[in-house]
Design an enzyme around this catalytic site. Structure first.
Site, short mmCIF file in Angstrom:
data_model
loop_
_atom_site.label_atom_id
_atom_site.label_comp_id
_atom_site.label_asym_id
_atom_site.label_seq_id
_atom_site.Cartn_x
_atom_site.Cartn_y
_atom_site.Cartn_z
N ASP A 74 -23.61 -71.69 78.98
CA ASP A 74 -23.82 -70.22 79.05
C ASP A 74 -25.03 -69.68 79.90
OD1 ASP A 74 -25.75 -70.95 77.26
OD2 ASP A 74 -24.17 -70.50 75.53
N ASP A 76 -28.38 -67.21 80.01
CA ASP A 76 -29.28 -66.13 79.42
C ASP A 76 -29.96 -65.53 80.41
OD1 ASP A 76 -28.00 -66.99 76.88
OD2 ASP A 76 -29.58 -68.39 76.96
N ASP A 157 -39.63 -73.51 73.68
CA ASP A 157 -39.95 -74.59 72.96
C ASP A 157 -40.15 -75.67 74.09
OD1 ASP A 157 -37.30 -74.92 73.99
OD2 ASP A 157 -36.38 -75.37 72.27
P1 ATP Z 1 -27.85 -75.81 75.03
O1 ATP Z 1 -27.55 -76.28 76.31
O2 ATP Z 1 -27.66 -76.48 73.85
O3 ATP Z 1 -27.44 -74.34 74.93
P2 ATP Z 1 -30.44 -74.27 75.18
O4 ATP Z 1 -31.75 -74.98 75.43
O5 ATP Z 1 -29.90 -73.28 76.15
O6 ATP Z 1 -29.70 -75.74 74.83
P3 ATP Z 1 -30.23 -72.19 73.28
O7 ATP Z 1 -30.20 -72.31 71.83
O8 ATP Z 1 -28.94 -71.63 74.11
O9 ATP Z 1 -30.54 -73.58 73.73
O10 ATP Z 1 -31.53 -71.39 73.78
C1 ATP Z 1 -31.76 -70.78 74.78
C2 ATP Z 1 -33.21 -70.84 75.17
O11 ATP Z 1 -33.99 -70.22 74.26
C3 ATP Z 1 -33.92 -72.18 75.31
O12 ATP Z 1 -33.89 -72.73 76.56
C4 ATP Z 1 -35.20 -72.22 75.04
O13 ATP Z 1 -36.07 -71.63 76.03
C5 ATP Z 1 -35.25 -71.04 73.83
N1 ATP Z 1 -35.42 -71.51 72.55
C6 ATP Z 1 -34.31 -71.79 71.92
N2 ATP Z 1 -34.56 -71.97 70.34
C7 ATP Z 1 -35.83 -72.02 70.47
C8 ATP Z 1 -36.70 -72.27 69.54
N3 ATP Z 1 -36.19 -72.88 68.24
N4 ATP Z 1 -38.20 -72.21 69.69
C9 ATP Z 1 -38.41 -71.94 71.08
N5 ATP Z 1 -37.63 -71.49 71.98
C10 ATP Z 1 -36.26 -71.65 71.60
MG MG Z 2 -27.95 -71.98 75.93
#
Ligand code: ATP
Ligand code: MG
Length: 457
Positions: A74, A76, A157
């Protein structure tokens, strides 16, 4: 006039929010992101924000995945506009969430999540007060403070998750050496690892999940404190843990992730029972088969059922408890139900499996003894059951792992595909004692029924 001009030239450049001398800007040639791989909804969202005078970037997992040549799940978007301002820019947008208010912008059936840059939870306002709440262990409960782009990058993160892509300039802005880390395939947490894990222990699970999924090496300093801090997961709300574990097991890399969880001592906090299971050779074989099965399905884009997955993860614990209850003289079915409740109760304290899944999970378990009954009408009734397929797949894993003979699942496979005559021939002799059916006393029959009258309908 000249003085004014000189003043202007020598005055230090005013820092505008979102710019920082530490930022590195990478052009298309270095980051290689193909704009056409970005969803039109995400592009329109950024464009809309920028046209309205705000900043807009594609952020997080999507930028990382595009750079790695993967298809993002997705998109963001991050902006300096407040949620209300974002809503005003788009025709179809709504603010959601109470803790962090984010905006969902809709284009057709695509939804783009827009977040306002978030500031540090350590930030204080002009009265010296912080809006954030932190527990004794350092866990952040509330940090809904708006901030600058730079602050937003700092509270993400991992370095590879803190990249900001501007489709208008095709530049990637990088504050934390995320681009070199992507190239070196290193997963590195931003800031002091221990502090960051204490702020949010779920980051430890994310470290394990993302390194398995992206086939990246965990940076040494990022990895080292994890076993020591694993217990902090106990304070995380069980529903949040469930969501994160689901992502982990449905990542298509469940096998590596489960192994990494164990290696870092993280499984105690989330699946306390998995530990016991993995220590028994048959349990380990069963869980491995189940996870491999799930990974194959995810990789082939087939649907996977969380209920089935959790049924497999906890099965050997149910099995042990089932056998224990039977050895005390309990009948198989009540013993199984007792075991199911016991196991779900222990599990629920750590990781809350939502009811919509736990009901199905118990149905799958509850069907298992019925597969061993191959006489009379029972197999026909089982075939009609709405969970037959899940029950059968579960049985297959039990047989393949050596818990039951393969002959049993092969019988069911043949039975399910045979015509009625063949099915009738396949049935085993009914050795179960016939239930006596008592004839209902009719008001005028008088006297008691004889012992053999029960079979008369
Ligand atoms: P995925 O591909 O599994 O969705 P993702 O990194 O995009 O991995 P998301 O949960 O969609 O994970 O989170 C989007 C963004 O928000 C991350 O890339 C990161 O920058 C931030 N983020 C998510 N969770 C945390 C956290 N626990 N602490 C700090 N930043 C976070
Ligand atoms: Mg994501």
């Amino acid at each position: 006039m000249i003085r004014k001009l000189l003043q202007r030239v020598f005055q230090p450049k005013k820092k505008t929010p979102g710019t920082n001398s530490d930022v590195q800007k990478f052009s298309r040639r270095t980051h290689g992101i193909d704009k056409h791989k970005i969803s039109s909804g995400a592009l329109k969202t950024v464009e809309g924000l920028q046209k309205a005078g705000y900043s807009g970037f594609i952020v997080g997992g999507a930028v990382r995945d595009l750079m790695l040549g993967r298809v993002p799940k997705d998109f963001d978007v991050a902006t300096d506009a407040t949620p209300e301002q974002v809503r005003q820019v788009f025709r179809r947008a709504r603010i959601i969430g109470r803790r962090f208010r984010i905006v969902h912008v809709m284009f057709g059936n695509e939804t783009i999540e827009v977040t306002t840059f978030r500031g540090s939870h350590l930030a204080v306002d002009e009265n010296g007060e912080s809006d954030a709440q932190v527990t004794d262990s350092g866990r952040i409960l509330r940090d809904n403070v708006f901030g600058t782009l730079q602050e937003d990058a700092e509270r993400r993160d991992f370095s590879i998750n803190a990249l900001y892509y501007n489709p208008a300039t095709e530049e990637v802005w990088d504050y934390h050496r995320g681009v070199p880390d992507i190239k070196a395939k290193v997963l590195r947490i931003i800031g002091d690892p221990e502090t960051r894990y204490r702020e949010d222990p779920v980051r430890m699970l994310r470290a394990v999940r993302l390194s398995a999924k992206l086939e990246m090496q965990l940076d040494r300093a990022t990895e080292t404190p994890i076993p020591k801090l694993a217990d902090l997961l106990q304070d995380v709300p069980p529903s949040r843990l469930f969501e994160e574990m689901l992502k982990l097991f449905l990542s298509g890399h469940a096998m590596e992730s489960a192994a990494a969880l164990r290696q870092h001592g993280l499984h105690h906090g989330v699946l306390p029972l998995l530990d016991v299971v993995l220590e028994q050779p048959m349990g380990e074989r069963f869980v491995k088969l189940a996870l491999k099965n799930t990974d194959d399905r995810v990789q082939q884009d087939k649907p996977v059922s969380p209920a089935f997955l959790f049924a497999t993860l906890l099965w050997h614990e149910v099995l042990t408890s089932w056998q224990k209850h039977q050895s005390t003289g309990m009948k198989p079915l009540p013993a199984l139900f007792e075991a199911m409740h016991e196991v779900s109760d222990i599990q629920a304290g750590k990781l809350a499996i939502p009811k919509r899944y736990s009901v199905t999970m118990k149905e799958i378990w509850g069907l298992q003894p019925r597969f061993e009954q191959r006489a009379g009408q029972r197999p026909f009734r089982l075939l009609e059951h709405e969970r037959y397929r899940a029950g059968y797949d579960f049985l297959l894993l039990r047989c393949e792992s050596g818990e039951l003979p393969m002959e049993l699942v092969e019988w069911w496979d043949r039975f399910a595909h045979a015509d009625t005559e063949t099915r009738n021939n396949m049935l085993q002799p009914d050795t179960a004692p016939k239930k006596r059916r008592r004839r209902r006393r009719s008001p005028n029959s008088g006297g008691s029924q004889g012992p053999h009258s029960g079979n008369t309908p």
